[in-house]
Scaffold this motif. Structure first.
Motif, PDB file in Angstrom:
ATOM      1  N   LEU A  53       0.877  -1.283   0.066  1.00  0.00           N
ATOM      2  CA  LEU A  53       0.015   0.110   0.092  1.00  0.00           C
ATOM      3  C   LEU A  53       0.877   1.155   0.101  1.00  0.00           C
ATOM      4  N   THR A  54       1.882   1.387   0.763  1.00  0.00           N
ATOM      5  CA  THR A  54       2.675   2.390   0.919  1.00  0.00           C
ATOM      6  C   THR A  54       3.511   2.490  -0.543  1.00  0.00           C
ATOM      7  N   GLU A  55       4.027   1.577  -1.017  1.00  0.00           N
ATOM      8  CA  GLU A  55       4.682   1.757  -2.319  1.00  0.00           C
ATOM      9  C   GLU A  55       3.786   2.328  -3.418  1.00  0.00           C
ATOM     10  N   ALA A  56       2.255   1.833  -3.474  1.00  0.00           N
ATOM     11  CA  ALA A  56       1.376   2.351  -4.415  1.00  0.00           C
ATOM     12  C   ALA A  56       1.168   3.598  -4.210  1.00  0.00           C
ATOM     13  N   LEU A  57       0.968   4.109  -2.884  1.00  0.00           N
ATOM     14  CA  LEU A  57       0.586   5.579  -2.479  1.00  0.00           C
ATOM     15  C   LEU A  57       1.763   6.391  -3.230  1.00  0.00           C
ATOM     16  N   GLN A  58       2.823   6.099  -2.935  1.00  0.00           N
ATOM     17  CA  GLN A  58       4.194   6.605  -3.480  1.00  0.00           C
ATOM     18  C   GLN A  58       4.019   6.879  -4.904  1.00  0.00           C
ATOM     19  N   LYS A  59       3.996   5.766  -5.683  1.00  0.00           N
ATOM     20  CA  LYS A  59       3.912   5.763  -7.064  1.00  0.00           C
ATOM     21  C   LYS A  59       2.593   6.314  -7.735  1.00  0.00           C
ATOM     22  N   ALA A  60       1.694   6.893  -6.974  1.00  0.00           N
ATOM     23  CA  ALA A  60       0.262   7.240  -7.293  1.00  0.00           C
ATOM     24  C   ALA A  60       0.561   8.635  -7.717  1.00  0.00           C
ATOM     25  N   GLU A  61       1.728   9.408  -7.263  1.00  0.00           N
ATOM     26  CA  GLU A  61       1.789  10.714  -7.463  1.00  0.00           C
ATOM     27  C   GLU A  61       0.509  11.593  -7.268  1.00  0.00           C
TER      28      GLU A  61
END
Length: 85
Positions: A53-61
């Protein structure tokens, strides 16, 4: 029964996992979490999902409101709300 110093509950482990995500966990908490992760599959699964989830939020910009935009929106909301009271 006395509570163990290093062994923590699943709920406490989840809380420490969340704190670790935001770099707020102490060294002792991280050690306790690592010990729990070594044998608890439920906590490992939670930690894994939390990391994804953390990785997805960081990539979501994701873009956020600036403070001035937020305060302006809050003021407009309060003005509209006052009309109906």
């Amino acid at each position: 029964m006395k509570k163990s110093f290093l062994f923590i509950s699943c709920e406490e482990a989840k809380h420490i996992c969340d704190k670790r995500q935001y770099a707020e966990a102490t060294t002792l908490e991280r050690i306790k979490l690592a010990l729990r992760l070594s044998w608890c599959r439920i906590t490992r699964a939670y930690s894994s999902k939390n990391n994804k989830l953390t990785e997805a939020l960081q990539k979501a910009e994701v873009s956020y409101l600036r403070n001035d935009e937020r305060s302006k929106l809050q003021q407009q909301f309060e003005e509209e709300l006052a009309k109906y009271q």
